[in-house]
Design a protein around this motif. Structure first.
Motif, PDB file in Angstrom:
ATOM      1  N   TYR A   1      48.847   0.395  75.252  1.00 24.52           N
ATOM      2  CA  TYR A   1      49.478  -0.581  76.156  1.00 24.52           C
ATOM      3  C   TYR A   1      50.368   0.144  77.156  1.00 24.52           C
ATOM      4  O   TYR A   1      50.327  -0.118  78.363  1.00 24.52           O
ATOM      5  CB  TYR A   1      50.318  -1.580  75.355  1.00 24.52           C
ATOM      6  N   HIS A   2      51.186   1.042  76.649  1.00 23.30           N
ATOM      7  CA  HIS A   2      52.107   1.813  77.484  1.00 23.30           C
ATOM      8  C   HIS A   2      51.330   2.677  78.484  1.00 23.30           C
ATOM      9  O   HIS A   2      51.694   2.796  79.666  1.00 23.30           O
ATOM     10  CB  HIS A   2      53.000   2.680  76.592  1.00 23.30           C
ATOM     11  N   VAL A   3      50.238   3.291  78.019  1.00 20.46           N
ATOM     12  CA  VAL A   3      49.447   4.165  78.884  1.00 20.46           C
ATOM     13  C   VAL A   3      48.880   3.384  80.063  1.00 20.46           C
ATOM     14  O   VAL A   3      48.977   3.809  81.229  1.00 20.46           O
ATOM     15  CB  VAL A   3      48.315   4.838  78.083  1.00 20.46           C
ATOM     16  N   MET A   4      48.281   2.211  79.798  1.00 19.66           N
ATOM     17  CA  MET A   4      47.636   1.447  80.860  1.00 19.66           C
ATOM     18  C   MET A   4      48.650   0.829  81.817  1.00 19.66           C
ATOM     19  O   MET A   4      48.403   0.753  83.031  1.00 19.66           O
ATOM     20  CB  MET A   4      46.752   0.353  80.252  1.00 19.66           C
ATOM     21  N   ILE A   5      49.784   0.372  81.305  1.00 18.59           N
ATOM     22  CA  ILE A   5      50.791  -0.248  82.175  1.00 18.59           C
ATOM     23  C   ILE A   5      51.388   0.785  83.124  1.00 18.59           C
ATOM     24  O   ILE A   5      51.462   0.581  84.341  1.00 18.59           O
ATOM     25  CB  ILE A   5      51.886  -0.920  81.333  1.00 18.59           C
ATOM     26  N   TYR A   6      51.803   1.929  82.584  1.00 21.76           N
ATOM     27  CA  TYR A   6      52.448   2.939  83.414  1.00 21.76           C
ATOM     28  C   TYR A   6      51.445   3.772  84.206  1.00 21.76           C
ATOM     29  O   TYR A   6      51.845   4.580  85.042  1.00 21.76           O
ATOM     30  CB  TYR A   6      53.333   3.840  82.546  1.00 21.76           C
ATOM     31  N   MET A   7      50.163   3.563  83.960  1.00 21.65           N
ATOM     32  CA  MET A   7      49.137   4.169  84.807  1.00 21.65           C
ATOM     33  C   MET A   7      49.272   3.647  86.237  1.00 21.65           C
ATOM     34  O   MET A   7      48.955   4.347  87.208  1.00 21.65           O
ATOM     35  CB  MET A   7      47.755   3.848  84.232  1.00 21.65           C
ATOM     36  N   PHE A   8      49.760   2.387  86.382  1.00 23.65           N
ATOM     37  CA  PHE A   8      49.958   1.795  87.705  1.00 23.65           C
ATOM     38  C   PHE A   8      51.422   1.816  88.138  1.00 23.65           C
ATOM     39  O   PHE A   8      51.716   1.996  89.314  1.00 23.65           O
ATOM     40  CB  PHE A   8      49.438   0.354  87.705  1.00 23.65           C
ATOM     41  N   LEU A   9      52.336   1.601  87.192  1.00 19.85           N
ATOM     42  CA  LEU A   9      53.752   1.560  87.550  1.00 19.85           C
ATOM     43  C   LEU A   9      54.297   2.950  87.873  1.00 19.85           C
ATOM     44  O   LEU A   9      55.157   3.098  88.740  1.00 19.85           O
ATOM     45  CB  LEU A   9      54.561   0.936  86.411  1.00 19.85           C
ATOM     46  N   SER A  10      53.807   3.972  87.175  1.00 19.33           N
ATOM     47  CA  SER A  10      54.302   5.332  87.396  1.00 19.33           C
ATOM     48  C   SER A  10      53.146   6.325  87.295  1.00 19.33           C
ATOM     49  O   SER A  10      53.017   7.059  86.314  1.00 19.33           O
ATOM     50  CB  SER A  10      55.386   5.671  86.358  1.00 19.33           C
ATOM     51  N   PRO A  11      52.266   6.343  88.310  1.00 16.62           N
ATOM     52  CA  PRO A  11      51.092   7.232  88.257  1.00 16.62           C
ATOM     53  C   PRO A  11      51.498   8.706  88.184  1.00 16.62           C
ATOM     54  O   PRO A  11      52.440   9.139  88.842  1.00 16.62           O
ATOM     55  CB  PRO A  11      50.365   6.936  89.576  1.00 16.62           C
TER      56      PRO A  11
ATOM     57  N   VAL B   1      45.759   9.305  87.956  1.00 19.55           N
ATOM     58  CA  VAL B   1      46.069   9.165  89.382  1.00 19.55           C
ATOM     59  C   VAL B   1      44.779   9.039  90.190  1.00 19.55           C
ATOM     60  O   VAL B   1      44.658   8.185  91.088  1.00 19.55           O
ATOM     61  CB  VAL B   1      46.907  10.359  89.875  1.00 19.55           C
ATOM     62  N   LEU B   2      43.806   9.869  89.879  1.00 19.43           N
ATOM     63  CA  LEU B   2      42.520   9.826  90.581  1.00 19.43           C
ATOM     64  C   LEU B   2      41.827   8.484  90.383  1.00 19.43           C
ATOM     65  O   LEU B   2      41.290   7.894  91.336  1.00 19.43           O
ATOM     66  CB  LEU B   2      41.628  10.964  90.088  1.00 19.43           C
TER      67      LEU B   2
END
Length: 460
Positions: free
Chosen positions: A242-252, A270-271
């Motif tokens: 959950y944390h990985v997918m959320i912060y993939m967009f909030l903090s790339p 990021v890519l």
């Protein structure tokens, strides 16, 4: 056979721009699956038929929600009875509900077989664990924490999980992740079917500006999530997805050490975000602009461009627009209408990628509800009555059997059936199926005469 008429029939071919009707040859086994698809909409002429894969995916997804060896065997006996006695039952006068079940006997049969299979995977028979594939790989000592012997269970879930405090969290996590993987796989299949349509109708524009950005967008987000799930299972990592997918967009580009599953993961994320963002204008603008240039080229009289297979027919919509898509049908072209249509389709796909993936979590929810109801009926009706004496045991067995047949075998199976139907109509077929065709009806003089008489009677 030859006619006894003295004159030969006169045949005249009539030219028409009307789309031919659709006809699929079916058998008594496949007609029920074709009926499920036709209830949503008849396939466009020469469009890919969803029923081909539905014959496997529908009963399987049903079984994911209804997995239990005992319940699967009961359903198999019921389906086998109808199949074996189909001639007698077909000739008999059945009520509406019984007739519906008899008509669906060849879909109930694979549903039962797949339910037995998933029941073995879940290691449940009327909610009770089984040791068909050997004993548990956990060693218990009185008063001590169980120890694992390092081996995996031969098939399905280890029976040691049953009745423990960790059973519900473990099975919930497992089934939830399995639901996402199966959902992404089936949606990918739907997008690949849109590729098959584009290849058959020779529409490269739909391939490069429809299929390609769609498959990249879906798998760049949720295909990546499915990959992380598999890596987490294989590696035994404790990463919080959950944390990985959320912060993939909030903090790339930033990733905690405990949530890192493989080297270079932060850069890959990021890519993926950049590529997925780029896919949105790719889907939105490129196809309308190409269709506009095609129309302008035709207007200038460049017939060589119009005949080139690189350009799609500007009077037709994307084959993957889903149920309810519409075309102008007269060969005209309006850039504004095309742009609005493409915008709606793009927004629908982008938002649907999220909502459709979440929709597959119903596989987990229905499976959980089925298992818990089965456990409640077994523990609170049957086992509890055994401790109260012979009379209570007979009453308890009757109550348990009635609840099993009435609630689990009837209501729960109907619920799982409807949810599987929704997943196929919306999440799967929406990726490629137009469903605006016209069913073929053979020429019938008797039917025409009956319709004429009915019209005359109504007019009188």
């Amino acid at each position: 056979s030859r006619s006894a008429a003295q004159t030969s029939p006169i045949m005249q071919v009539l030219s028409t721009r009307e789309t031919p009707p659709t006809y699929f040859r079916t058998t008594k086994v496949t007609q029920v699956f074709q009926g499920i698809v036709d209830a949503y909409g008849v396939a466009n002429y020469q469009e890919a038929n969803p029923a081909v894969y539905t014959m496997v995916t529908f009963p399987f997804l049903f079984a994911v929600m209804f997995g239990d060896l005992g319940h699967g065997i009961l359903m198999l006996l019921f389906a086998a009875y109808m199949v074996v006695n189909e001639r007698a039952l077909g000739a008999a006068k059945l009520d509406e509900i019984t007739g519906m079940m008899f008509g669906g006997r060849y879909i109930i049969l694979p549903m039962a077989l797949f339910s037995i299979y998933t029941g073995l995977l879940y290691n449940e028979c009327f909610s009770c664990p089984m040791t068909l594939f050997g004993g548990s790989n956990y060693d218990y000592a009185e008063g001590n924490v169980p120890t694992w012997n390092g081996k995996t269970y031969a098939f399905g879930l280890d029976p040691a999980w049953h009745g423990t405090k960790g059973e519900l969290p473990f099975t919930n996590s497992m089934k939830m992740k399995m639901s996402i993987i199966m959902g992404v796989a089936q949606m990918d299949l739907g997008i690949i079917m849109s590729l098959m349509n584009a290849l058959y109708f020779r529409k490269p524009v739909d391939i490069w500006h429809g299929f390609v950005p769609q498959i990249i967008f879906l798998n760049g987000l949720f295909g990546y999530l499915a990959l992380l799930i598999v890596i987490k299972w294989v590696s035994g990592s404790q990463a919080d997805l959950y944390h990985v997918m959320i912060y993939m967009f909030l903090s790339p580009g930033t990733l905690d050490k405990e949530n890192t599953l493989f080297p270079g993961q932060a850069g890959l994320q990021v890519l993926l975000v950049l590529v997925c963002v780029a896919c949105v204008p790719w889907m939105l603008f490129t196809k309308p602009m190409i269709l506009k240039k095609q129309h302008e080229a035709r207007s200038r009289g460049y017939t060589s461009l119009a005949d080139n297979a690189v350009f799609a027919d500007d009077g037709e919509d994307d084959e993957g627009d889903g149920h309810g898509s519409s075309g102008d049908g007269d060969g005209g072209f309006d850039f504004g209408d095309t742009m609005v249509h493409q915008m709606i389709h793009t927004i629908e796909f982008v938002l649907g990628a999220v909502s459709n993936t979440a929709s597959y979590l119903r596989l987990w929810a229905l499976s959980l509800a089925h298992a818990q109801l089965s456990a409640v009926f077994w523990d609170r009706m049957l086992l509890l009555s055994v401790t109260l004496g012979p009379a209570a045991m007979i009453i308890g067995f009757g109550a348990w059997f009635g609840a099993t047949i009435g609630v689990l075998m009837t209501m729960e199976s109907l619920s799982a059936f409807l949810h599987a139907l929704r997943l196929h109509w919306v999440e799967y077929q929406n990726k490629f199926f137009g469903g605006e065709g016209k069913a073929f009806e053979p020429f019938d003089l008797d039917k025409i005469e009956q319709e004429s008489e009915a019209e005359d009677a109504a007019a009188a």
